[in-house]
Structures are given as C-alpha cells and as structure tokens.
Write a protein that holds these residues in place. Structure first.
Motif, PDB file in Angstrom:
ATOM      1  N   ARG A  52       0.839  -1.469   0.065  1.00 11.03           N
ATOM      2  CA  ARG A  52       0.165   0.444   0.517  1.00 11.03           C
ATOM      3  C   ARG A  52       1.236   1.095  -0.265  1.00 11.03           C
ATOM      4  NH1 ARG A  52      -5.273   0.986   1.925  1.00 11.03           N
ATOM      5  NH2 ARG A  52      -5.881   2.977   3.259  1.00 11.03           N
ATOM      6  N   ASN A  56      -1.432   6.609   1.640  1.00  5.88           N
ATOM      7  CA  ASN A  56      -2.669   6.343   1.609  1.00  5.88           C
ATOM      8  C   ASN A  56      -3.568   5.929   3.290  1.00  5.88           C
ATOM      9  OD1 ASN A  56      -5.716   5.347   1.160  1.00  5.88           O
ATOM     10  ND2 ASN A  56      -4.965   4.166  -0.158  1.00  5.88           N
ATOM     11  N   ILE A  94     -14.123  10.443   9.449  1.00  8.04           N
ATOM     12  CA  ILE A  94     -12.868  11.874   9.837  1.00  8.04           C
ATOM     13  C   ILE A  94     -12.955  12.783  10.960  1.00  8.04           C
ATOM     14  CG2 ILE A  94     -11.363  12.879   8.457  1.00  8.04           C
ATOM     15  CD1 ILE A  94     -11.643  10.521   5.918  1.00  8.04           C
ATOM     16  N   THR A 111      -5.378  14.895  10.424  1.00  4.39           N
ATOM     17  CA  THR A 111      -7.365  14.016  10.594  1.00  4.39           C
ATOM     18  C   THR A 111      -7.033  12.358  10.323  1.00  4.39           C
ATOM     19  OG1 THR A 111      -7.537  13.757   7.995  1.00  4.39           O
ATOM     20  CG2 THR A 111      -8.514  15.763   9.928  1.00  4.39           C
ATOM     21  N   ARG A 187     -16.137   8.893   0.240  1.00  2.85           N
ATOM     22  CA  ARG A 187     -16.210   7.509  -0.421  1.00  2.85           C
ATOM     23  C   ARG A 187     -17.870   7.264  -0.194  1.00  2.85           C
ATOM     24  NH1 ARG A 187     -12.664   2.395   1.208  1.00  2.85           N
ATOM     25  NH2 ARG A 187     -14.235   1.926   3.397  1.00  2.85           N
ATOM     26  N   SER A 224      -8.583  13.273   0.158  1.00  2.00           N
ATOM     27  CA  SER A 224      -8.455  11.843   1.086  1.00  2.00           C
ATOM     28  C   SER A 224      -7.777  10.583   0.007  1.00  2.00           C
ATOM     29  CB  SER A 224      -9.770  10.637   0.499  1.00  2.00           C
ATOM     30  OG  SER A 224      -9.971   9.573   1.360  1.00  2.00           O
ATOM     31  N   GLY A 226      -6.427   7.954  -0.629  1.00  2.00           N
ATOM     32  CA  GLY A 226      -6.918   6.956  -0.854  1.00  2.00           C
ATOM     33  C   GLY A 226      -7.443   6.650  -2.478  1.00  2.00           C
TER      34      GLY A 226
END
Ligand code: AMP
Ligand code: MG
Length: 330
Positions: A52, A56, A94, A111, A187, A224, A226
């Motif tokens: 990963r 992320n 978050i 965060t 998301r 974000s 990711g």
C-alpha cells in the motif's frame, strides 16, 4: 448482529495483536487486515504486506464512542449524533486527530478516520487489544475480500485469517469527512447521503466518483489520498455492456462474464449460468456479490466483465456505481 460464544481462540488472536502481529478478520463490510493502532512497527507491516502506498491512510476500528475519543481531538456534537445513530455500522468518520495518533496510520494528515464495525469478531478483538488500524485485507489494487478464500488468494499462509463466512454488505464503508464544511462523503457506502443529512439536519456533499484528485480550500493536497489510486480492479477488463449487446442465451461471447440487473417485464427470464448473472434489481445482493464475481472471473479466466449500465443513478446504487466506475477506470 451475529452472536458468538466466548471463544478462547479469539483471545489468542487478540494476544497476537497485542504482540504486534498482523491478522485478518471479517467485518460487516469486507475483511480487514488489522494491527494494533498504537504500534508503528505493526502498522508498517500492514503497508508492507499490502504493497500500500504510504500516503494512503488507514481507518482505525474502535468499539465505543469513548475509544473514538482517545483518537480524535474532539468528538463534536454532530460526530456524536452520527455515532449514536449509525454505530456500530459501515460509517467511517474523519475527525481532527490527537497528537498521539501515529503518523503512519494517518499518512501524516492532521485527521484520523474512525469507525465501529458491526461484527462481533472485531468488537471482541478491540475489547481485548484496543483500537485496530485496518484497511481491507487485499493486496493493493485487487478487489476487497468478502470471503476467507479471497484473503488467502492474496496472502497465502503469510497472514492468519479468522473465519467469518461471507460479509454482510460486501462493499467498503461510507467515509464521511467531518473536518471540512460542508461535511463531505469521500467514499459512498451503505449509509447514504440522505440518511446522513436527515440525522445532521444539514446538506452533506457527495464527492463525485469522477473527481479522484480534488483539492481542499487551502491548497493542492488531495483530501482523501486513497481516492487517487485505482481500486477494486480484477485482471479481467471491466466495461459497460452496450445496448445492442444484450446477450441472448445462444449468443454469449465465450470470454465475457455478463452481469445484468434490470427486470424486463415482457422478456423471458435468462437462464442463470456461471457466465451470466442476473441480480433482478436486488442491489443489496449485487453489492454483496460484486467483488467475489470479480475474483471468480479471474480464476475462470474471463477476459472481460460486461456490466449492464444503470439507467438512473439513485442512492440505492451509489456505492455500487462508484466501485464499478473505479474498476472500469472511469
Ligand atoms: P480502506 O481501509 O482500504 O478501505 O481505505 C480507507 C479509505 O479511507 C481510503 O480511501 C483512505 O484514503 C480514506 N481515509 C482514511 N483516513 C483518512 C483521512 N484522515 N482523511 C481522508 N481520507 C482518509
Ligand atoms: Mg482497501
């Protein structure tokens, strides 16, 4: 929630977590790959195992609002309202982090993402081992695992997995950023924009699945991290089915897996084969099944997965649509 009996082996897994080991376990969304959130070496091993990217960040799993308070600098009234209404459940929040929260967990962001899973196994592990930092238990870029076999496909014997059958939702949690205004869904997941708005009595923004690299008010940082990576993709090419392509039983392209969902009142039902799946507008079932289908397509060496387009995008299909678009690379 599924009920489980006290189980000595779960205590052994909790002990492994306390010793800095990484283990995989079921949740109501997908299987997670977890480590003690306070142990930087253990968390580093998650990144290493998954491949990963270090920018992320991970979601930290807790078993109470109080434990969330040990990670977040402050639990605002709105945060508490959402926790009371949707926890345990598939909603990651978050919030500004406490300084003690490890940088490796939040990828250096100010965060932290926190959620309380609605599954007895992680709840028990957390009770015995404290907060668990856990992304999905797949190698980076592969579809998230919704069954034990999926975790084994990606990690073999390298990671111990606690068995828990098929996951209830099969898609990852809703991620809601409460550190910016308007509050923003980074998301989409099972918990929808309107459910959140109803509870908060204010508008909530939904980031479009097309904006993969948006910026915040202060600069150019992706909110974000990711979101900018390709996700959830099988090796087979995922694409939308063309209108003229509606497959007739005798007419299927051998190397294509067809996923249909709409009911056509006057047409004869399609014979279900392992090459043509019809979800009959059961979108909960389609969400639960999607990643398993993606992985099976690869195992069965399908070159393509053709998915029937959604004519209207409503909340019931928001999360599904988001994951399919990401798999397509749209
Ligand atoms: P995963 O656990 O693999 O499903 O991924 C967690 C998702 O939450 C990723 O898309 C992360 O980028 C996102 N996430 C986690 N922590 C934060 C954070 N502090 N700020 C924004 N997004 C986050
Ligand atoms: Mg993931």
């Amino acid at each position: 929630m599924i009920d489980i009996q006290p189980d000595i082996s779960l205590s052994n897994y909790a002990e492994a977590l306390r010793k800095g080991k990484v283990i995989a376990f079921p949740t109501e969304t997908v299987y997670g790959l977890g480590a003690d959130a306070w142990n930087a070496d253990a968390v580093a091993r998650i990144f290493h195992l998954k491949g990963r990217p270090p920018d992320n960040p991970l979601i930290v799993h807790v078993n109470s609002i109080e434990m969330a308070g040990s990670l977040a600098a402050e639990i605002s009234e709105d945060a508490r309202r959402l926790m009371n209404r949707f926890w345990p459940g598939p909603l990651a929040l978050i919030l500004p982090k406490r300084p003690e929260v490890l940088d490796i967990v939040t990828a250096g962001l100010p965060t932290v993402a926190i959620r309380m899973p609605d599954h007895p196994i992680p709840l028990r592990l957390i009770e015995e081992a404290g907060p668990i930092a856990a992304p999905s238990a797949n190698t980076s870029g592969r579809p998230s695992p919704t069954r034990v076999e999926h975790v084994r496909q990606d990690f073999g014997a390298e990671v111990p997995v606690i068995e828990g059958g098929s996951c209830q939702y099969g898609l990852e949690s809703t991620v809601l950023d409460l550190s910016i205004r308007p509050y923003t869904i980074l998301r989409p997941g099972h918990i929808t924009q309107s459910e959140l708005e109803q509870e908060l009595h204010q508008p909530v923004r939904l980031i479009s699945s097309h904006s993969t690299n948006f910026t915040d008010l202060s600069g150019n940082t992706p909110r974000s991290p990711g979101m900018k990576y390709t996700h959830y993709a099988p090796d087979a090419r995922v694409r939308w089915m063309q209108p003229h392509e509606l497959p007739l039983p005798d007419d299927l392209t051998r190397s294509t897996l067809y996923l249909l969902h709409r009911i056509r009142p006057n047409s004869a039902p399609y014979p279900e084969t392992d090459q043509l799946i019809h979800y009959r507008e059961n979108y909960t079932e389609m969400g639960r099944d999607l990643y398993d289908r993606f992985r099976m397509a690869d195992l069965n060496r399908f070159a393509e997965i053709a998915i029937e387009p959604f004519t209207d995008s409503n909340e019931a299909v928001e999360a599904l649509l988001n994951r399919i678009r990401k798999a397509i690379g749209d």
